[in-house]
Design an enzyme around this catalytic site. Sequence first.
Site, mmCIF file in Angstrom:
data_model
loop_
_atom_site.group_PDB
_atom_site.id
_atom_site.type_symbol
_atom_site.label_atom_id
_atom_site.label_comp_id
_atom_site.label_asym_id
_atom_site.label_seq_id
_atom_site.Cartn_x
_atom_site.Cartn_y
_atom_site.Cartn_z
ATOM 1 N N ASP A 300 0.801 -1.124 -0.064
ATOM 2 C CA ASP A 300 0.045 0.237 -0.123
ATOM 3 C C ASP A 300 0.966 1.464 -0.095
ATOM 4 O OD1 ASP A 300 1.033 0.034 2.834
ATOM 5 O OD2 ASP A 300 -0.982 0.140 3.469
ATOM 6 N N LYS A 423 -3.275 4.329 4.439
ATOM 7 C CA LYS A 423 -3.862 3.639 5.611
ATOM 8 C C LYS A 423 -5.161 3.840 6.033
ATOM 9 C CE LYS A 423 0.372 2.136 6.247
ATOM 10 N NZ LYS A 423 0.770 0.629 5.991
#
Length: 553
Positions: A300, A423
């Site tokens: 990510d 996140k």
Amino acid sequence: MRLSASLFLKLLSFIVDHHIADTILGRLVNAAWPPRLHRVLWLELIYTSHLPEYDPYPETTMPLFKQPISRLRRRPVKHFTDFSSTDEAEPICQELDRLVGTLFVEEMRSFLALHNRYRNDLSNPQPLDWSKVGPLTDKQLIPYESLPPSSNAQLSKLAVLKVNGGLGTSMGMHGAKGALEVKNNLTFLDLIVQQVDYLNTTHNVDVPVLLMTSFNTEEDTLRIVKQYTNRPVKITTFNQSRYPRLLKDTLLPFAKNVQDGKAAWYPPGHGDLYHSLYRSGLLDRLLSQGKEYLFVSNSDNLGAVVDQRILQHMIDTQSEFIVEVTSQTKADVKTQVPSEFVDEFTHSRSYRMFNTNNLWVNLRALKQLLQKGDMALDIMATSKTLDDGRAVLQLETAAGSIVKHFVNAHCVQVSRERFLPVKDCSDLLLVRSDVFVLDHGRLVMNLNRAFGIPPVIKLGGHFKKASYFLCLRKSLSSYSLVKIQQFQKRFKQIPRIVELDHLTIAGDVHFGRNVTLRGTVIIVANEGQHIDIPDGSVLENRLVSGNLDVIEL
């Protein structure tokens, strides 16, 4: 001659050397037998002749924890007698012996070693001497700008590993976070493949991609990477370990078997990547293919791409391990510092660096460490509360703590461009906006952005909850399930924010199309109120309150 399975088992039952057995297994097994049957035969051999736990077919063992094979549990076997010499260790050894009928012994041995270390730390606590904690020295911290330019780094010796075991629970997801669309209808995994594809094509090299998945994310990951079968990028997936969660009051696992569901198990964090890579056989395979260096990052982190200058620096300095760090901001609040020192750590000018979790590893040095068996990593005990109210504990390890075991390990200070993690939904809004553009799978800042730092975005709870529904996205010849987040329902179109400095949104707020936000914008809908930002609105240095009053800031 066709060799029956029963005759083959009788033949192997006389063999005590697993290397000889491996050779026979590779040469005599009828080619028509499926790989899963090879695995079954080997497990039968382990359980009948007590050969060392050795897996000649590591790729067929993934995913872990398929349905238990009942005939392999003919008699109880104690696998952890060397750990159960104390009264404290005996209960956990008994529980793992009970579970090992459906698990792999070596995996549970790793868990048991971690469990014993944790219990020992509880019994013999070693308080942190904060006076010995200090900032990195000039020798330990190398500015990226000081690295010599490199256009001919030895990319042929490099492999890329992406940690892809997360679920994205902070964004309300229940599937693989890597399968989330983040930019131009492309997922994290799509962008990773584009990055490495461009690298290989540009430099005429063959850098492979390794995806470390978990039992939570493997299915979604395979669904996406399947569409890249014919692309010039070698993609290999492997599962990290699967450990049993512990009841907090007893420190014993509550799982009875694999059918207990995912709540009873967890993937043990990034620190597990070293042992999982070794146990899967991929570490040896990479070395046999001439790969000597590994670039590791989170899937990510959209800023984590291969950097040839860092690779060349690692080779020139003969460093066995490099950690990329970057300047810490107020948003980087997650630390692993004891609670009594958090305030000093986060507010002191001395501790200005932040670990990006971008790691560079010398594979030969890593194998030597793993073979020695003396590679204890820092333990992180994470407390969680299950839906049924039970308090559980997860024991994980920190990947970066391996730094103390390597020769000439140090940090390289990089710009924030190499640390763009997603996140939560605030991060997702940022990367989907016009602040960033795509360049061969990499996010780069829009040239129209006046400053080199992204705006600060804070979204309230209405933008953070789980999706209400699923949709099907057609991608090439396959379909993949994609989560549609609740926050997406609140944007008919992502606003233009290339000139935004700060955005705070709280409450029930929806945005129309072609909305532009500039400067500092704060939008607050109080409890029971609803705000719709109309199509074509331009908000610059404005506070919008629940009664739709617009106040200039």
